[in-house]
Design a protein around this motif. Sequence first.
Motif, PDB file in Angstrom:
ATOM      1  N   ASP A 119     -34.446   2.255   1.458  1.00 56.16           N
ATOM      2  CA  ASP A 119     -34.200   0.868   1.099  1.00 56.16           C
ATOM      3  C   ASP A 119     -35.166  -0.057   1.828  1.00 56.16           C
ATOM      4  OD1 ASP A 119     -32.415  -1.030  -0.345  1.00 56.16           O
ATOM      5  OD2 ASP A 119     -32.014  -1.744   1.683  1.00 56.16           O
ATOM      6  N   ARG A 120     -35.428   0.244   3.075  1.00 60.13           N
ATOM      7  CA  ARG A 120     -36.378  -0.570   3.840  1.00 60.13           C
ATOM      8  C   ARG A 120     -37.796  -0.367   3.316  1.00 60.13           C
ATOM      9  NH1 ARG A 120     -36.919  -1.500  10.341  1.00 60.13           N
ATOM     10  NH2 ARG A 120     -39.089  -2.180  10.317  1.00 60.13           N
ATOM     11  N   PHE A 121     -38.182   0.881   3.077  1.00 60.59           N
ATOM     12  CA  PHE A 121     -39.536   1.201   2.614  1.00 60.59           C
ATOM     13  C   PHE A 121     -39.819   0.581   1.253  1.00 60.59           C
ATOM     14  CE2 PHE A 121     -42.213   4.538   0.399  1.00 60.59           C
ATOM     15  CZ  PHE A 121     -43.405   4.162   0.984  1.00 60.59           C
ATOM     16  N   ALA A 122     -38.928   0.806   0.302  1.00 61.24           N
ATOM     17  CA  ALA A 122     -39.131   0.285  -1.056  1.00 61.24           C
ATOM     18  C   ALA A 122     -38.993  -1.230  -1.095  1.00 61.24           C
ATOM     19  CB  ALA A 122     -38.135   0.931  -2.015  1.00 61.24           C
ATOM     20  N   GLY A 123     -38.122  -1.759  -0.234  1.00 64.63           N
ATOM     21  CA  GLY A 123     -37.853  -3.189  -0.255  1.00 64.63           C
ATOM     22  C   GLY A 123     -39.022  -4.056   0.179  1.00 64.63           C
ATOM     23  N   MET A 124     -40.084  -3.448   0.687  1.00 61.31           N
ATOM     24  CA  MET A 124     -41.260  -4.225   1.094  1.00 61.31           C
ATOM     25  C   MET A 124     -42.040  -4.777  -0.098  1.00 61.31           C
ATOM     26  SD  MET A 124     -41.861  -4.624   4.397  1.00 61.31           S
ATOM     27  CE  MET A 124     -43.649  -4.747   4.589  1.00 61.31           C
ATOM     28  N   VAL A 125     -41.833  -4.184  -1.286  1.00 57.41           N
ATOM     29  CA  VAL A 125     -42.605  -4.626  -2.452  1.00 57.41           C
ATOM     30  C   VAL A 125     -41.647  -5.157  -3.512  1.00 57.41           C
ATOM     31  CG1 VAL A 125     -44.408  -2.948  -1.959  1.00 57.41           C
ATOM     32  CG2 VAL A 125     -42.616  -2.367  -3.583  1.00 57.41           C
ATOM     33  N   PRO A 126     -42.121  -6.012  -4.411  1.00 57.07           N
ATOM     34  CA  PRO A 126     -41.246  -6.554  -5.453  1.00 57.07           C
ATOM     35  C   PRO A 126     -40.629  -5.448  -6.309  1.00 57.07           C
ATOM     36  CG  PRO A 126     -43.313  -7.762  -5.355  1.00 57.07           C
ATOM     37  CD  PRO A 126     -43.488  -6.575  -4.460  1.00 57.07           C
ATOM     38  N   HIS A 127     -39.450  -5.736  -6.832  1.00 57.87           N
ATOM     39  CA  HIS A 127     -38.707  -4.742  -7.603  1.00 57.87           C
ATOM     40  C   HIS A 127     -39.523  -4.178  -8.755  1.00 57.87           C
ATOM     41  CE1 HIS A 127     -35.178  -2.720  -9.236  1.00 57.87           C
ATOM     42  NE2 HIS A 127     -35.511  -3.200 -10.424  1.00 57.87           N
ATOM     43  N   GLU A 128     -40.308  -5.014  -9.402  1.00 61.36           N
ATOM     44  CA  GLU A 128     -41.056  -4.560 -10.582  1.00 61.36           C
ATOM     45  C   GLU A 128     -42.181  -3.591 -10.226  1.00 61.36           C
ATOM     46  OE1 GLU A 128     -42.551  -8.760  -9.487  1.00 61.36           O
ATOM     47  OE2 GLU A 128     -40.630  -7.675  -9.638  1.00 61.36           O
ATOM     48  N   GLU A 129     -42.518  -3.451  -8.931  1.00 65.83           N
ATOM     49  CA  GLU A 129     -43.556  -2.504  -8.502  1.00 65.83           C
ATOM     50  C   GLU A 129     -42.976  -1.238  -7.876  1.00 65.83           C
ATOM     51  OE1 GLU A 129     -47.196  -4.093  -6.614  1.00 65.83           O
ATOM     52  OE2 GLU A 129     -46.164  -6.033  -6.634  1.00 65.83           O
ATOM     53  N   GLN A 130     -41.658  -1.159  -7.789  1.00 68.38           N
ATOM     54  CA  GLN A 130     -41.057  -0.051  -7.043  1.00 68.38           C
ATOM     55  C   GLN A 130     -41.062   1.282  -7.778  1.00 68.38           C
ATOM     56  OE1 GLN A 130     -37.224  -1.210  -5.462  1.00 68.38           O
ATOM     57  NE2 GLN A 130     -38.072  -3.016  -4.446  1.00 68.38           N
ATOM     58  N   ILE A 146     -46.657   4.316  -4.258  1.00 68.46           N
ATOM     59  CA  ILE A 146     -47.983   4.673  -3.746  1.00 68.46           C
ATOM     60  C   ILE A 146     -48.992   3.627  -4.178  1.00 68.46           C
ATOM     61  CG2 ILE A 146     -49.863   6.348  -3.863  1.00 68.46           C
ATOM     62  CD1 ILE A 146     -47.758   8.552  -4.081  1.00 68.46           C
ATOM     63  N   GLY A 147     -48.968   3.262  -5.449  1.00 66.64           N
ATOM     64  CA  GLY A 147     -49.895   2.244  -5.939  1.00 66.64           C
ATOM     65  C   GLY A 147     -49.666   0.891  -5.304  1.00 66.64           C
ATOM     66  N   ALA A 148     -48.403   0.514  -5.152  1.00 67.70           N
ATOM     67  CA  ALA A 148     -48.079  -0.794  -4.581  1.00 67.70           C
ATOM     68  C   ALA A 148     -48.551  -0.892  -3.132  1.00 67.70           C
ATOM     69  CB  ALA A 148     -46.574  -1.039  -4.671  1.00 67.70           C
ATOM     70  N   TYR A 149     -48.299   0.148  -2.362  1.00 69.99           N
ATOM     71  CA  TYR A 149     -48.733   0.145  -0.969  1.00 69.99           C
ATOM     72  C   TYR A 149     -50.252   0.267  -0.862  1.00 69.99           C
ATOM     73  CZ  TYR A 149     -44.385   0.108   1.747  1.00 69.99           C
ATOM     74  OH  TYR A 149     -43.210  -0.267   2.367  1.00 69.99           O
ATOM     75  N   TYR A 150     -50.842   1.112  -1.702  1.00 70.78           N
ATOM     76  CA  TYR A 150     -52.305   1.273  -1.664  1.00 70.78           C
ATOM     77  C   TYR A 150     -53.000  -0.073  -1.853  1.00 70.78           C
ATOM     78  CZ  TYR A 150     -57.011   2.680  -3.051  1.00 70.78           C
ATOM     79  OH  TYR A 150     -58.377   2.808  -3.133  1.00 70.78           O
ATOM     80  N   LYS A 151     -52.508  -0.851  -2.812  1.00 74.35           N
ATOM     81  CA  LYS A 151     -53.099  -2.170  -3.050  1.00 74.35           C
ATOM     82  C   LYS A 151     -53.027  -3.034  -1.800  1.00 74.35           C
ATOM     83  CE  LYS A 151     -50.777  -5.026  -5.663  1.00 74.35           C
ATOM     84  NZ  LYS A 151     -50.182  -5.630  -6.885  1.00 74.35           N
ATOM     85  N   ARG A 152     -51.904  -3.009  -1.137  1.00 74.68           N
ATOM     86  CA  ARG A 152     -51.708  -3.862   0.040  1.00 74.68           C
ATOM     87  C   ARG A 152     -52.416  -3.315   1.281  1.00 74.68           C
ATOM     88  NH1 ARG A 152     -47.951  -4.397  -3.665  1.00 74.68           N
ATOM     89  NH2 ARG A 152     -46.913  -6.434  -3.929  1.00 74.68           N
ATOM     90  N   LEU A 153     -52.720  -2.037   1.275  1.00 74.62           N
ATOM     91  CA  LEU A 153     -53.409  -1.431   2.411  1.00 74.62           C
ATOM     92  C   LEU A 153     -54.926  -1.479   2.284  1.00 74.62           C
ATOM     93  CD1 LEU A 153     -51.103   1.689   2.816  1.00 74.62           C
ATOM     94  CD2 LEU A 153     -51.379  -0.141   4.506  1.00 74.62           C
ATOM     95  N   THR A 154     -55.431  -1.795   1.082  1.00 75.54           N
ATOM     96  CA  THR A 154     -56.876  -1.749   0.869  1.00 75.54           C
ATOM     97  C   THR A 154     -57.474  -3.028   0.304  1.00 75.54           C
ATOM     98  OG1 THR A 154     -56.604  -0.773  -1.352  1.00 75.54           O
ATOM     99  CG2 THR A 154     -56.810   0.756   0.516  1.00 75.54           C
ATOM    100  N   ASP A 155     -56.715  -3.797  -0.429  1.00 78.32           N
ATOM    101  CA  ASP A 155     -57.228  -5.001  -1.084  1.00 78.32           C
ATOM    102  C   ASP A 155     -57.467  -6.097  -0.040  1.00 78.32           C
ATOM    103  OD1 ASP A 155     -57.640  -7.348  -2.565  1.00 78.32           O
ATOM    104  OD2 ASP A 155     -56.326  -6.677  -4.176  1.00 78.32           O
ATOM    105  N   ASP A 168     -51.493  -9.078   5.722  1.00 78.31           N
ATOM    106  CA  ASP A 168     -50.244  -8.314   5.809  1.00 78.31           C
ATOM    107  C   ASP A 168     -50.473  -6.809   5.928  1.00 78.31           C
ATOM    108  OD1 ASP A 168     -48.778 -10.692   5.431  1.00 78.31           O
ATOM    109  OD2 ASP A 168     -49.038 -10.533   3.255  1.00 78.31           O
ATOM    110  N   ARG A 169     -51.716  -6.393   6.053  1.00 72.51           N
ATOM    111  CA  ARG A 169     -52.035  -4.965   5.997  1.00 72.51           C
ATOM    112  C   ARG A 169     -51.308  -4.156   7.060  1.00 72.51           C
ATOM    113  NH1 ARG A 169     -58.196  -3.890   5.479  1.00 72.51           N
ATOM    114  NH2 ARG A 169     -57.668  -4.780   3.437  1.00 72.51           N
ATOM    115  N   LEU A 170     -51.308  -4.625   8.288  1.00 73.53           N
ATOM    116  CA  LEU A 170     -50.689  -3.860   9.365  1.00 73.53           C
ATOM    117  C   LEU A 170     -49.184  -3.721   9.152  1.00 73.53           C
ATOM    118  CD1 LEU A 170     -50.911  -2.323  11.991  1.00 73.53           C
ATOM    119  CD2 LEU A 170     -50.770  -4.501  13.226  1.00 73.53           C
ATOM    120  N   ALA A 171     -48.532  -4.762   8.661  1.00 78.68           N
ATOM    121  CA  ALA A 171     -47.084  -4.685   8.416  1.00 78.68           C
ATOM    122  C   ALA A 171     -46.770  -3.598   7.391  1.00 78.68           C
ATOM    123  CB  ALA A 171     -46.558  -6.037   7.935  1.00 78.68           C
ATOM    124  N   PHE A 172     -47.579  -3.507   6.341  1.00 78.68           N
ATOM    125  CA  PHE A 172     -47.351  -2.473   5.329  1.00 78.68           C
ATOM    126  C   PHE A 172     -47.718  -1.094   5.867  1.00 78.68           C
ATOM    127  CE2 PHE A 172     -47.068  -6.125   2.549  1.00 78.68           C
ATOM    128  CZ  PHE A 172     -46.109  -5.718   1.636  1.00 78.68           C
TER     129      PHE A 172
END
Length: 327
Positions: free
Chosen positions: A174-185, A189-198, A204-208
Amino acid sequence: MTKDGTLRADASTTFRTLYPSVEPYSSERLPVSGGHEIYIEQSGNPDGLPAVFVHGGPGGGTSPIQRRFFNPDKYRIILFDQRGCGRSRPHASLENNTSADLIEDMEAIRRHLDIDKWQLFGGSWGSTLSLLYAEKYPERVHSLILRGIFLMRQQELNWFYQGGTRSVFPEAWDRFAGMVPHEEQDDLIGAYYKRLTDPAHERDRLAFAKEWSLWEGSTVTLVPDEEQRAHSVDPVFALAFARIEAHYFINKGFLESDDQILRDAKKLDGIPTTIIQGRYDAICPPVSAWELACEMPWAKLKIVPVAGHSAFEPAIQHELICATDAA
């Protein structure tokens, strides 16, 4: 605990514990392709059986405790940090960082250290990379000791990042998935990849990165391990670990096909192989170890009844040390 320091599980089982701490007699950084420098260290017996510890992640790096799976009188113990993590440079880099690059880095290390054949000791992603290296260079492999088998298949990624592990660890999910909007859950992998590389998400990169790493740190053992959780959110560790894992996973490990490792397992025929798998591994479930063993009938498969994913759970640790002693 018995007088000799081993752990007793029950009336019939005594668990082996790690060998005493040992310091490296050599450490260096080896320049490799694509502008990377790979950290390498050696400890134990310089004339012993060469064994290379292939760490997990990808992006996990090594630590001194990993030397202690090996008898320092018997083994020439080699640890290295894969591209972009640990003490390798540049830190958290995704440039020129693929499975093929890591395989060739291992081969460069072997040649640099003037080793004919070596034992590969790898767990989780370390089992993946060990198998990939061995399938390309079987003539250079003395033996394989593998734990927590991960074959880099879509079904395994789906298990951990979509529909499997979440059922066992719903509060961490719940904590892991809750970091991204519901429509991206439906594609974490794709949602986090975008936030870790874009670059647009750099603030916000370090938080993710910490949340990506904490998800794995929360699911790695049967019994919650607060020390593991704390390590997983260390900023230096988490940034490399999360970025490199997401990079590899969104690219399907840069493999030719989903079944590449199982397809090519026949190339390993004749290489002594031990596979150690926790029955309740929530990250890499036992089906992958079973399917690998079916393709490698000469391998010894040990499914440990009361264990999860971590190499440091007592029963897993015991089996790994027994395996290195027996090689």
